[in-house]
Design a protein around this motif. Structure first.
Motif, short mmCIF file in Angstrom:
data_model
loop_
_atom_site.label_atom_id
_atom_site.label_comp_id
_atom_site.label_asym_id
_atom_site.label_seq_id
_atom_site.Cartn_x
_atom_site.Cartn_y
_atom_site.Cartn_z
N LEU A 17 -48.31 -12.72 -17.41
CA LEU A 17 -47.53 -12.60 -16.22
C LEU A 17 -46.47 -13.62 -16.02
O LEU A 17 -45.43 -13.85 -15.57
CB LEU A 17 -48.07 -12.21 -15.02
CG LEU A 17 -47.64 -12.21 -13.76
CD1 LEU A 17 -46.53 -10.89 -13.98
CD2 LEU A 17 -48.59 -11.71 -12.77
N LEU A 18 -46.99 -14.99 -16.08
CA LEU A 18 -46.25 -16.20 -15.86
C LEU A 18 -45.30 -16.49 -16.73
O LEU A 18 -44.42 -17.26 -16.90
CB LEU A 18 -47.50 -17.46 -15.88
CG LEU A 18 -48.14 -17.56 -14.82
CD1 LEU A 18 -49.23 -18.66 -14.83
CD2 LEU A 18 -47.81 -17.47 -13.43
N ILE A 19 -45.42 -15.78 -18.19
CA ILE A 19 -44.51 -15.83 -19.15
C ILE A 19 -43.25 -14.77 -18.91
O ILE A 19 -41.97 -15.03 -19.10
CB ILE A 19 -45.09 -15.73 -20.50
CG1 ILE A 19 -46.03 -16.75 -20.76
CG2 ILE A 19 -44.06 -15.52 -21.55
CD1 ILE A 19 -46.69 -16.64 -21.84
N TRP A 20 -43.81 -13.57 -18.66
CA TRP A 20 -42.87 -12.60 -18.58
C TRP A 20 -41.87 -12.89 -17.36
O TRP A 20 -40.71 -12.44 -17.24
CB TRP A 20 -43.70 -11.27 -18.20
CG TRP A 20 -42.81 -9.84 -18.09
CD1 TRP A 20 -41.94 -9.43 -17.04
CD2 TRP A 20 -42.72 -8.99 -19.16
NE1 TRP A 20 -41.39 -8.23 -17.26
CE2 TRP A 20 -41.90 -7.93 -18.59
CE3 TRP A 20 -43.35 -8.79 -20.24
CZ2 TRP A 20 -41.53 -6.91 -19.32
CZ3 TRP A 20 -43.11 -7.57 -21.26
CH2 TRP A 20 -42.18 -6.61 -20.57
N HIS A 21 -42.54 -13.39 -16.17
CA HIS A 21 -41.63 -13.60 -15.03
C HIS A 21 -40.47 -14.70 -15.15
O HIS A 21 -39.25 -14.04 -14.95
CB HIS A 21 -42.54 -14.35 -13.98
CG HIS A 21 -41.56 -14.46 -12.64
ND1 HIS A 21 -41.24 -15.60 -12.24
CD2 HIS A 21 -41.42 -13.85 -11.51
CE1 HIS A 21 -40.79 -15.73 -11.18
NE2 HIS A 21 -40.80 -14.53 -10.60
N PRO A 22 -40.26 -15.61 -16.21
CA PRO A 22 -39.08 -16.32 -16.37
C PRO A 22 -38.48 -15.78 -17.53
O PRO A 22 -37.03 -15.89 -17.03
CB PRO A 22 -39.62 -17.74 -16.49
CG PRO A 22 -40.95 -17.53 -17.12
CD PRO A 22 -41.49 -16.50 -16.23
N MET A 23 -38.98 -15.03 -18.24
CA MET A 23 -38.36 -14.39 -19.22
C MET A 23 -37.23 -13.40 -18.53
O MET A 23 -36.24 -13.24 -18.95
CB MET A 23 -38.97 -13.57 -20.23
CG MET A 23 -39.65 -14.72 -21.43
SD MET A 23 -40.24 -13.79 -22.59
CE MET A 23 -40.80 -15.08 -23.73
N GLN A 24 -37.79 -12.52 -17.57
CA GLN A 24 -37.01 -11.50 -17.08
C GLN A 24 -35.81 -12.10 -16.31
O GLN A 24 -34.55 -11.52 -16.25
CB GLN A 24 -37.81 -10.44 -16.23
CG GLN A 24 -38.41 -11.17 -15.04
CD GLN A 24 -39.27 -10.24 -14.29
OE1 GLN A 24 -39.94 -9.18 -14.74
NE2 GLN A 24 -39.86 -10.93 -13.13
N LEU A 25 -36.17 -13.08 -15.83
CA LEU A 25 -34.71 -13.71 -14.85
C LEU A 25 -33.86 -14.47 -16.02
O LEU A 25 -32.65 -14.15 -15.72
CB LEU A 25 -35.60 -14.99 -14.18
CG LEU A 25 -34.30 -15.84 -13.44
CD1 LEU A 25 -33.43 -15.19 -12.37
CD2 LEU A 25 -35.16 -17.13 -12.74
N VAL A 26 -34.39 -14.97 -17.16
CA VAL A 26 -33.32 -15.52 -17.94
C VAL A 26 -32.47 -14.49 -18.95
O VAL A 26 -31.37 -14.39 -18.93
CB VAL A 26 -33.91 -16.48 -19.02
CG1 VAL A 26 -33.06 -16.74 -20.12
CG2 VAL A 26 -34.70 -17.71 -18.52
N VAL A 27 -33.27 -13.56 -19.19
CA VAL A 27 -32.64 -12.42 -19.88
C VAL A 27 -31.98 -11.74 -18.83
O VAL A 27 -30.59 -11.12 -19.33
CB VAL A 27 -33.56 -11.50 -20.55
CG1 VAL A 27 -33.05 -9.98 -21.21
CG2 VAL A 27 -34.45 -12.09 -21.58
N GLY A 28 -32.30 -11.22 -17.62
CA GLY A 28 -31.62 -10.78 -16.53
C GLY A 28 -29.99 -11.67 -16.37
O GLY A 28 -29.04 -10.65 -15.97
N SER A 29 -30.36 -12.62 -16.02
CA SER A 29 -29.06 -13.40 -15.75
C SER A 29 -28.19 -13.37 -17.06
O SER A 29 -26.78 -13.46 -16.66
CB SER A 29 -29.58 -14.76 -15.22
OG SER A 29 -30.55 -15.00 -14.39
N PHE A 30 -28.31 -13.34 -18.26
CA PHE A 30 -27.71 -13.44 -19.27
C PHE A 30 -26.75 -12.15 -19.35
O PHE A 30 -25.76 -12.08 -19.67
CB PHE A 30 -28.42 -13.58 -20.66
CG PHE A 30 -27.63 -13.35 -22.02
CD1 PHE A 30 -26.92 -14.31 -22.33
CD2 PHE A 30 -27.55 -12.46 -22.67
CE1 PHE A 30 -26.09 -14.35 -23.46
CE2 PHE A 30 -27.16 -12.26 -23.85
CZ PHE A 30 -26.15 -13.31 -24.19
N VAL A 31 -27.39 -10.97 -19.31
CA VAL A 31 -26.75 -9.51 -19.37
C VAL A 31 -26.15 -9.13 -18.05
O VAL A 31 -25.33 -8.33 -18.09
CB VAL A 31 -27.84 -8.53 -19.73
CG1 VAL A 31 -28.82 -8.91 -20.88
CG2 VAL A 31 -28.86 -8.26 -18.70
N ALA A 32 -26.30 -9.87 -16.92
CA ALA A 32 -25.87 -9.34 -15.76
C ALA A 32 -24.35 -9.39 -15.59
O ALA A 32 -23.67 -8.20 -15.41
CB ALA A 32 -26.37 -10.18 -14.44
#
Length: 453
Positions: free
Chosen positions: A385-400
């Motif tokens: 979960l501590l890994i998924w959390h920053p990943m979703q932010l980075v990937v989401g910020s990239f595709v936004a």
């Protein structure tokens, strides 16, 4: 003669004054340009580095604090595992405080909007809870069957996938992508409320009830630590206006306190993990967790083979790679389904992309701790979960930005299509209207003739 000389003297004085004014204006412009050039000069290197560090800390402050606390837990585990009485302070006081504030923040009036877009809201919740968890569960079992992952890391991936939607991150990314913010507010609030009951059921359904987990005690403790505090928070929100206004007035401080409680839970979880030991070694987990977070920022990491067992190092980093792969897979699948099912709702598509795949740390860590408080693997269960959390932010910020451009383009296409359809309808309906007008004119002429006769 005097009349002719006077204008000459006046003009000369005017010219003199004008030249002096031009020189002054030129000097002022040069001074302004020099100041502007000084202001536009690039700041020194140390200031640029400091500014970059501040930007990174502002974006990933929670993750950096978690890293520091994990390192502290690694240095001296007994402090958080024994001396700070985590069985009371972390598993009861901190968790209850977090969920009381969560109950005061959940806007139940948003639930009335569910019936306005019922198919979309059902799709988001079913995908987030059901589709993501089933895909991750099946894939993690495959990795275990081929001995690519240990059972504890695979279980941690499944636990992470069974959690509800994160609130703040979904709202921020939905707004930046031009999505439907009202739908984001509802699905985040509803998902977190339903997740109190659904996430433990999914976790225990996927992983089974082991010897360390007593199902009756788990739901009893969840009721006392999670459901009851949220219910109290709702009562304070709706029936105690002074409490609501007090929390609203000092919202910034309460948010900081809530984050501190969450970090304290993470700290005690890893203290217990390091102290009790694990199948891969508690200290190894601390080192690899810290190295992972550092590599997340700097993207380059060199590990000496004589420091840590290569097999355990590979397990951690393979899990990280699999988490990234799973996140990309579920995002692509969610986007494809949204494009097919809600093809004329680009704003809902943008919101659904994030709502279908994001997982919450704020509720996830307390839930994991409540279910597996006495399990020595609780640290490994929390790590994915501590890994998924920053990943979703980075990937989401990239595709936004790309999603925002798509939403704007699609909105323009839909608008132009609607205008063309309206114009076609107007052209088609113009025939009968013109005929009617012509008939009325002919009837009027006939009536006029009759009157004249």
């Amino acid at each position: 003669m005097s009349n002719e000389r006077t204008p000459i003297n006046i003009n000369a004085s005017v010219v003199g004054v004008s030249v002096h004014a031009l020189h002054s204006l030129e000097n002022n412009l040069n001074a302004v340009q020099e100041n502007a050039s000084d202001n536009n000069a690039s700041p020194p290197l140390h200031k640029r580095i400091w500014s970059k560090c501040q930007s990174i800390y502002g974006t990933h402050s929670f993750l950096i604090k978690a890293l520091i606390l994990i390192l502290i837990a690694f240095a001296y585990p007994p402090l958080g595992a024994t001396y700070l009485a985590p069985q009371i302070t972390a598993t009861w006081i901190a968790v209850i405080f977090i969920f009381i504030l969560a109950g005061m923040g959940i806007k139940t009036e948003e639930f009335a909007k569910a019936f306005q877009r019922l198919p979309f809201n059902l799709f988001v919740q079913l995908f987030n809870f059901g589709v993501v968890s089933s895909i991750v569960f099946g894939f993690s079992r495959l990795m275990v069957s081929v001995n690519a992952l240990t059972q504890s890391l695979a279980d941690g991936m499944t636990i992470c996938a069974s959690l509800p939607i994160t609130i703040n991150m979904v709202l921020v990314l939905t707004k930046s992508a031009g999505g439907d913010e009202a739908a984001a507010i509802f699905n985040a609030a509803f998902g977190n409320l339903v997740g109190i009951f659904l996430s433990p059921a999914l976790i225990l359904g996927y992983l089974g009830v082991t010897g360390e987990v007593n199902m009756g005690q788990v739901f009893f403790k969840l009721g006392l630590r999670v459901v009851l505090p949220i219910f109290i928070g709702q009562i304070l929100q709706h029936f105690v206006p002074p409490a609501k206004e007090f929390v609203k007035q000092y919202k910034k401080y309460f948010k900081t306190a809530q984050e501190c409680c969450l970090l304290f839970i993470i700290y005690t979880v890893f203290c217990k993990t390091f102290l009790q030991g694990m199948e891969a070694g508690g200290k190894l987990l601390g080192c690899m967790t810290s190295l992972y977070i550092l590599s997340f920022f700097f993207c380059h990491l060199h590990i000496s083979s004589h420091l840590y067992p290569l097999h355990a190092v590979g397990q951690i980093f393979l899990m990280i790679a699999l988490q990234f792969f799973m996140l990309c897979v579920v995002m692509v699948l969610a986007w494809t389904c949204l494009r097919v099912l809600f093809r004329n709702e680009p704003k809902l598509q943008a919101m659904g992309l994030f709502g279908c795949t994001h997982k919450t740390v704020a509720m996830g860590v307390p839930l994991i701790n409540a279910i597996y408080e006495s399990n020595p693997m609780v640290g490994l269960y929390t790590l994915p979960l501590l890994i998924w959390h920053p990943m979703q932010l980075v990937v989401g910020s990239f595709v936004a930005p790309y999603v925002a451009a798509y939403v704007q383009r699609r909105e323009e296409e839909i608008s132009s299509t609607l205008q063309e359809e309206k114009s076609e309808d107007g052209t088609t309906s113009g025939g009968p209207d013109e005929t009617t007008i012509q008939d009325e004119m002919e009837q009027g002429v006939v009536e006029d003739k009759a009157d004249s006769s």
